[in-house]
Scaffold this active site. Structure first.
Site, PDB file in Angstrom:
ATOM      1  N   LYS A   1     -12.331  -1.653  -5.802  1.00  0.00           N
ATOM      2  CA  LYS A   1     -13.061  -0.400  -6.009  1.00  0.00           C
ATOM      3  C   LYS A   1     -12.155   0.697  -6.521  1.00  0.00           C
ATOM      4  O   LYS A   1     -12.620   1.722  -6.966  1.00  0.00           O
ATOM      5  CB  LYS A   1     -13.784   0.033  -4.732  1.00  0.00           C
ATOM      6  CG  LYS A   1     -12.971  -0.082  -3.481  1.00  0.00           C
ATOM      7  CD  LYS A   1     -13.897  -0.123  -2.257  1.00  0.00           C
ATOM      8  CE  LYS A   1     -13.255  -0.881  -1.140  1.00  0.00           C
ATOM      9  NZ  LYS A   1     -14.200  -1.459  -0.204  1.00  0.00           N
TER      10      LYS A   1
ATOM     11  N   LYS B   1      -7.201  -8.465  -8.834  1.00  0.00           N
ATOM     12  CA  LYS B   1      -8.345  -8.628  -7.942  1.00  0.00           C
ATOM     13  C   LYS B   1      -9.419  -7.587  -8.246  1.00  0.00           C
ATOM     14  O   LYS B   1      -9.086  -6.454  -8.588  1.00  0.00           O
ATOM     15  CB  LYS B   1      -7.876  -8.457  -6.488  1.00  0.00           C
ATOM     16  CG  LYS B   1      -8.324  -9.572  -5.562  1.00  0.00           C
ATOM     17  CD  LYS B   1      -7.782  -9.372  -4.167  1.00  0.00           C
ATOM     18  CE  LYS B   1      -8.910  -9.232  -3.189  1.00  0.00           C
ATOM     19  NZ  LYS B   1      -8.478  -9.156  -1.803  1.00  0.00           N
TER      20      LYS B   1
ATOM     21  N   LYS C   1       0.827  -1.214   0.000  1.00  0.00           N
ATOM     22  CA  LYS C   1       0.000   0.000   0.000  1.00  0.00           C
ATOM     23  C   LYS C   1       0.855   1.257   0.000  1.00  0.00           C
ATOM     24  O   LYS C   1       0.492   2.254  -0.614  1.00  0.00           O
ATOM     25  CB  LYS C   1      -0.932   0.019   1.215  1.00  0.00           C
ATOM     26  CG  LYS C   1      -2.148  -0.866   1.052  1.00  0.00           C
ATOM     27  CD  LYS C   1      -3.210  -0.511   2.078  1.00  0.00           C
ATOM     28  CE  LYS C   1      -4.423  -1.404   1.944  1.00  0.00           C
ATOM     29  NZ  LYS C   1      -5.358  -1.237   3.065  1.00  0.00           N
TER      30      LYS C   1
END
Ligand code: TRP
Length: 346
Positions: free
Chosen positions: A212, A209, A126
């Site tokens: 959103k 994956k 991240k």
């Protein structure tokens, strides 16, 4: 010795069998969230005392617009209920409404080691190249997650594959806490790895994956999508150049076909192999036609219930309020024990 063993064993057994899991309210839920997490919570509430948490404090480890955050929190709570989590059986609540999570997390910050956090692959992913400039919260995120689990002495934690490492960390913290303070305060939480849970990939790229944050809306099916949108997105879903293969072996090299069959099998609760058998050698259009019908049939009622729930503010608020009261009842007791054990109590 036997007596001692029996004593320890009975102590172990004295922990209530309790499930806790959390979902982040970070903007819209898609079928990946539903099939990979929420749907798998439903049967657990029959077997365990269960808590399902909207983890808003985790969400703010990256910037969230305050108004959107509020809406997203409602949406997750509504999705929990619309999907079949029964507020009379399970405790549904917002993380930030139970301050004991953050209180315990400070203590756990002092138990966990920096070296342990430095190994967390999700943080590395991240933060990426931006490491110096992400929030401190993003770094200590797994400690807060450990706290979510430990503040209820949860014994079972349903998580997806990507959260396994965080649960391992929680187990290390439990062990160190119990050792450091010579107590048997926390049970060792067991992961319920949702292996049956589908790993749903993007409809535009079978190697990524479903997410959103993907730029293309066509990559994901949201729980709030209309029948029309569902149909369009599945029709447009990327396919392999050839029709569906005849053998599982060939299928392994076809990520798009794999993904559509996985979605099919997860919604229908039918074994993947059986679903594959039905479509082997057929055209993608056959599979897509049936899949559209299935997804619409499954998502439609959830969507309608979600709309009803999000429009009835009072009802949702009452559920969350009573949920956080029940949660806090457990959490405050555990925090007291922690303060007792650590010398923080006055
Ligand atoms: N980190 C989890 C995720 O992103 C969410 C989460 C927060 C969680 N606290 C938790 C999951 C406690 C299980 C238990 O998916």
């Amino acid at each position: 010795l036997l007596k001692k063993c029996l004593k320890i064993m009975s102590k172990k057994d004295s922990f209530v069998q309790r499930v806790l899991s959390g979902v982040q309210p970070t903007g819209g839920l898609h079928i990946g969230n539903y099939l990979g997490a929420i749907k798998n919570f439903i049967p657990l509430q029959e077997k365990y005392e269960s808590l399902f948490c909207v983890v808003d404090l985790h969400a703010i480890t990256v910037w969230q617009d305050p108004n959107e955050l509020l809406l997203n929190k409602r949406e997750v709570a509504a999705a929990f209920i619309a999907s079949g989590i029964d507020p009379s059986k399970s405790i549904i609540f917002n993380q930030s409404n139970v301050p004991e999570h953050t209180q315990l997390s400070w203590v756990l910050n002092c138990v966990a080691r920096i070296g342990w956090l430095n190994r967390m692959t999700q943080f590395k992913d991240k933060a990426g190249k931006n490491r110096e400039n992400v929030s401190v919260g993003l770094y200590t995120y797994p400690i807060l997650m450990a706290s979510d689990i430990m503040i209820y002495k949860a014994t079972h934690v349903p998580v997806g594959e990507d959260q396994k490492q965080h649960l391992e960390l929680t187990r290390d913290i439990v062990l160190k806490f119990n050792n450091d303070f010579k107590v048997n305060l926390f049970p060792m939480p067991e992961p319920i790895i949702m292996e049956k849970a589908a790993r749903i990939m993007s409809l535009r790229d079978g190697a990524k994956k479903m997410s959103k944050s993907d730029a293309s809306e066509y990559s994901r099916i949201m729980l709030t999508d209309s029948d029309d949108e569902i149909s369009k997105k599945i029709k447009k879903a990327k396919t392999d150049a050839k029709p569906l293969p005849d053998t599982i072996k060939e299928l392994e090299r076809m990520p798009e076909a794999n993904n559509l069959l996985t979605i099919f099998s997860a919604f229908e609760e039918e074994k993947f192999d059986l679903v594959f058998k039905r479509y082997q050698g057929k055209n993608f259009s056959d599979l897509k036609k049936d899949l559209i019908e299935i997804v619409i049939n499954k998502i439609g009622p959830i969507r309608q219930e979600m709309i009803k729930l999000t429009n009835d503010e009072k009802y949702l608020e009452d559920i969350l309020k009573s949920g956080s009261e029940k949660a806090e009842h457990i959490a405050s007791g555990v925090l007291k024990e922690v303060y007792d054990a650590t010398g923080l109590k006055f």
